[in-house]
Enzyme design. Structure first.
Site, PDB file in Angstrom:
ATOM      1  N   SER A  94       0.974  -1.234  -0.037  1.00  0.00           N
ATOM      2  CA  SER A  94       0.108   0.157   0.085  1.00  0.00           C
ATOM      3  C   SER A  94       0.917   1.284   0.094  1.00  0.00           C
ATOM      4  O   SER A  94       0.791   2.220  -0.666  1.00  0.00           O
ATOM      5  CB  SER A  94      -0.996  -0.170   1.141  1.00  0.00           C
ATOM      6  N   ARG A 114       0.926   7.945   6.074  1.00  0.00           N
ATOM      7  CA  ARG A 114       0.283   7.237   6.897  1.00  0.00           C
ATOM      8  C   ARG A 114      -1.192   8.073   6.671  1.00  0.00           C
ATOM      9  O   ARG A 114      -2.206   7.131   6.970  1.00  0.00           O
ATOM     10  CB  ARG A 114       0.651   7.164   8.066  1.00  0.00           C
ATOM     11  N   HIS A 146      -2.656   6.479   3.559  1.00  0.00           N
ATOM     12  CA  HIS A 146      -3.029   5.124   3.764  1.00  0.00           C
ATOM     13  C   HIS A 146      -4.485   4.830   4.541  1.00  0.00           C
ATOM     14  O   HIS A 146      -5.188   3.911   4.384  1.00  0.00           O
ATOM     15  CB  HIS A 146      -1.732   4.477   4.694  1.00  0.00           C
TER      16      HIS A 146
END
Lengths: 212, 212
Positions: free
Chosen positions: A17, A40, A43
């Site tokens: 990812s 992040r 994500h």
């Protein structure tokens, strides 16, 4: 339609990812210290807008990591943000995550003072000892009160993560915190959320934790 | 820059936010039964993409509300989604929210079977009695396993809220659930999250609860 799943081992999904996020960010060059935080958040949201809207005071990431290594406590404005923070990592560092939104004393204070629990919970947290990080993903009223408490000299957060989401006073509350003089990570604009607040905390925690 | 806060009473913020969302949706005509769900997700994310990506099987909202009124339990794949669900409303209806991700039995089963806790937690939830709603905001592996369990006749959810977020098998897992034959609310594409899963549950809960 025949749906075809990609063959990726569960343990590999996060790594893959982050690779995809890196590829799709393409030409956007993120500052080295901010990269792990921005990636992040993307994500967590699949929303590349954050590459543009997340903004950091100078050294905010480093200061946040340093505070976590000193056992800073993280104060959130929702149980959801608190639930999303990696507790094992935080406890290795001697910290804890706190949310006073369901606190009876806070409910009483809010009622007596004709204010919101979000505001009263900031007032309760402001008097805590030791290094503090505030992670606000929901209530602009919490962020505005935090700004006032900072200006009144009643609290000196080591970092404010200011990412409330919404339509009324959200944009403004984030701009205020950027003028507060304390280290900040803010998602400019309307977007943000408890998930974003937790993701930013975790990006810092994973960098703060001792190497195994 | 002088930041100017809007004068809106805290109790008025949510109402005013939904007004703004309605104004900005402009020409987009949402089906009457879906409107409260779509608007609450936008309220939670400030992301109007959801007006386009949220899709519903016929009667999904009505079926979800009916299940909640029968005391359905809501199974989530994260503590964060569970934390975001309005527990007072759920308990008035006789339901509860469950998440087995931190369950020791689930951790052991995942290890023994070489699978993920998300998968093992679906297997544990599948054998629960009574009406079930699944709200999956994080793990596509949970949604894929749920699809298999439905096809194997091992569980018959009254509603699946399929809104995992991410980059690997997320899009595919949502398309699978749309072919499962059970009522669904799905956010097509990569976006979603624990906050979105909780927001959809709450939009249903607020409609299911008895009028005061």
């Amino acid at each position: 339609m025949k749906v075809q799943l990609q063959k990726v081992l569960p343990a590999e999904i996060e790594r893959r990812s982050f690779e995809i996020i890196g590829e799709e960010l393409g030409g956007i060059k993120l500052p080295a210290d901010q990269e792990a935080v921005v990636k992040r958040v993307i994500h967590t949201t699949a929303d590349f807008d954050y590459a543009r809207t997340l903004c950091f005071s100078d050294g905010a990431v480093e200061q946040g990591i340093a505070a976590l290594r000193e056992g800073a406590r993280i104060v959130t404005d929702t149980q959801m943000a608190r639930a999303g923070i990696s507790k094992p990592t935080l406890s290795v560092l001697g910290g804890e995550a706190l949310c006073y939104m369901a606190d009876e004393e806070v409910a009483r204070a809010a009622k007596e003072n004709g204010t919101t629990r979000a505001v009263a919970s900031m007032e309760k947290a402001a008097v805590l000892d030791g290094p503090l990080i505030f992670a606000i993903g929901n209530a602009p009223t919490a962020l505005v009160r935090l700004y006032e408490l900072i200006l009144e000299g009643k609290v000196a957060p080591r970092l404010v993560i200011g990412v409330p989401v919404g339509f009324v006073n959200v944009v403004e509350s984030k701009e205020l915190i950027r003028e507060s003089g304390v280290p900040y990570i803010v998602a400019r604009g309307r977007k943000g959320g408890s998930n974003v607040a937790a993701a930013i905390c975790n990006a810092l925690l994973y960098q703060a934790k001792p190497r195994e």
